[in-house]
Write a protein that holds these residues in place. Structure first.
Motif, PDB file in Angstrom:
ATOM      1  N   SER A 189       0.824  -1.209   0.000  1.00  0.00           N
ATOM      2  CA  SER A 189       0.000   0.000   0.000  1.00  0.00           C
ATOM      3  C   SER A 189       0.858   1.259   0.000  1.00  0.00           C
ATOM      4  O   SER A 189       0.515   2.253  -0.646  1.00  0.00           O
ATOM      5  CB  SER A 189      -0.933   0.009   1.216  1.00  0.00           C
ATOM      6  OG  SER A 189      -1.922  -0.983   1.093  1.00  0.00           O
ATOM      7  N   VAL A 190       1.982   1.218   0.699  1.00  0.00           N
ATOM      8  CA  VAL A 190       2.889   2.373   0.700  1.00  0.00           C
ATOM      9  C   VAL A 190       3.485   2.579  -0.693  1.00  0.00           C
ATOM     10  O   VAL A 190       3.626   3.705  -1.176  1.00  0.00           O
ATOM     11  CB  VAL A 190       4.001   2.196   1.755  1.00  0.00           C
ATOM     12  CG1 VAL A 190       4.993   3.349   1.681  1.00  0.00           C
ATOM     13  CG2 VAL A 190       3.398   2.126   3.159  1.00  0.00           C
ATOM     14  N   GLN A 191       3.809   1.479  -1.371  1.00  0.00           N
ATOM     15  CA  GLN A 191       4.331   1.591  -2.734  1.00  0.00           C
ATOM     16  C   GLN A 191       3.269   2.130  -3.692  1.00  0.00           C
ATOM     17  O   GLN A 191       3.581   2.885  -4.621  1.00  0.00           O
ATOM     18  CB  GLN A 191       4.842   0.228  -3.194  1.00  0.00           C
ATOM     19  CG  GLN A 191       6.117  -0.203  -2.486  1.00  0.00           C
ATOM     20  CD  GLN A 191       6.546  -1.608  -2.848  1.00  0.00           C
ATOM     21  OE1 GLN A 191       5.724  -2.522  -2.905  1.00  0.00           O
ATOM     22  NE2 GLN A 191       7.834  -1.802  -3.075  1.00  0.00           N
ATOM     23  N   LEU A 192       2.034   1.749  -3.467  1.00  0.00           N
ATOM     24  CA  LEU A 192       0.949   2.312  -4.286  1.00  0.00           C
ATOM     25  C   LEU A 192       0.849   3.822  -4.085  1.00  0.00           C
ATOM     26  O   LEU A 192       0.597   4.570  -5.033  1.00  0.00           O
ATOM     27  CB  LEU A 192      -0.376   1.642  -3.930  1.00  0.00           C
ATOM     28  CG  LEU A 192      -0.548   0.196  -4.394  1.00  0.00           C
ATOM     29  CD1 LEU A 192      -1.763  -0.442  -3.732  1.00  0.00           C
ATOM     30  CD2 LEU A 192      -0.675   0.120  -5.908  1.00  0.00           C
ATOM     31  N   LEU A 193       1.045   4.260  -2.863  1.00  0.00           N
ATOM     32  CA  LEU A 193       1.040   5.694  -2.588  1.00  0.00           C
ATOM     33  C   LEU A 193       2.211   6.382  -3.281  1.00  0.00           C
ATOM     34  O   LEU A 193       2.075   7.503  -3.794  1.00  0.00           O
ATOM     35  CB  LEU A 193       1.093   5.933  -1.083  1.00  0.00           C
ATOM     36  CG  LEU A 193       1.081   7.392  -0.604  1.00  0.00           C
ATOM     37  CD1 LEU A 193      -0.070   8.167  -1.223  1.00  0.00           C
ATOM     38  CD2 LEU A 193       0.996   7.445   0.918  1.00  0.00           C
TER      39      LEU A 193
END
Length: 281
Positions: A189-193
């Motif tokens: 999810s952090v990488q998606l951000l």
């Protein structure tokens, strides 16, 4: 035209629901209400509703005069004021003080602090919002709501490097954080951000590469697939995006399929309306 689709339809899907769930729909609705929206003409029913809510607001205020830190009254006051805002009465600023008290009373429940940060951000208190988000992240560096809020603030201030630095720091510390508290940082999810930041800066190539790599690493996860589709949509490549939307629908849990399908249909309609019409002689 950027609508933060990746943030709204990809990142949010990976965020743990708020504990104070009853407040969230109202906050979301109130916080996204355009400032220029005219106050609606009150119907008799609306006038009655406003009067009832104002009476409830006064009741909560009377309780708080006797018990300034009563959590039930504080939350009721926030809820009531948000309902009034929806009806064109009051302002977001009116919920900030009770949210500050709730956040201070219940530091273990970051939901109240998140809601406070959103309210501060919406009212233009970027410094206050940044401090609120940073305080959350100091205790929980993987809190996706706080990360998303702070990233958004940095982008509003035209500080993309600060946003990138925040995400890179979070990813670098993820392994250690997850050793201390397993699952505290959702790396995907952090990488998606991170990809959302690339899109905000129109670095579509970097965003696509990131999402494609995530899809390879997590072939059963619909989010990187949906992110690719939305990135292509931002570039005006609706035809290339279509099969990715279809794949995302196939992979997504049932509760998200309709949302994704509607997004795909909207893209299709926009693509068709933008297509030049062939003239006939």
């Amino acid at each position: 035209m950027r609508k933060k689709w990746v943030t709204l339809l990809v990142l949010i899907l990976g965020i743990i629901p708020f504990v104070a769930i009853s407040l969230v729909p109202l906050l979301t609705s109130a916080f996204t209400k355009p400032a220029e929206t005219p106050t609606p003409v009150a119907s008799p029913n609306t006038s009655d509703q406003v009067a009832e809510l104002q009476a409830q607001e006064k009741g909560y205020q009377l309780v708080l005069e006797r018990e300034p830190n009563n959590p039930t009254a504080l939350e009721g006051l926030v809820m009531t004021r948000l309902q009034l805002i929806q009806l064109g009465k009051g302002s977001i600023k009116s919920v900030i003080d009770p949210l500050k008290k709730l956040a201070a009373q219940r530091p273990e429940q970051s939901e109240y602090a998140i809601l406070l940060g959103q309210a501060q951000q919406q009212t233009g208190d970027r410094e206050g919002a940044a401090q609120t988000y940073q305080a959350i992240l100091a205790k929980a560096p993987g809190n996706l709501n706080a990360l998303r809020g702070l990233v958004d603030l940095y982008l509003q201030e035209n500080r993309p490097q600060a946003a990138l630095g925040l995400i890179e720091e979070t990813l670098q510390g993820a392994e250690q954080a997850n050793q201390v508290q397993p699952g505290s940082v959702d790396v995907t999810s952090v990488q998606l951000l991170l990809g959302d930041i690339y899109i905000a800066q129109k670095q579509f190539g970097e965003a696509l590469t990131l999402f494609q790599n995530l899809s390879k690493e997590h072939p059963a996860d619909f989010r990187p697939v949906l992110a690719q589709a939305m990135t292509l949509t931002e570039q005006g490549k609706a035809a290339e995006a279509a099969p990715l939307y279809a794949k995302a629908v196939e992979l997504a849990p049932a509760k998200y399929k309709d949302q994704i399908q509607r997004a795909a249909q909207q893209v299709q309609r926009q693509s068709e309306s933008a297509a030049p019409t062939k003239s006939t002689e």
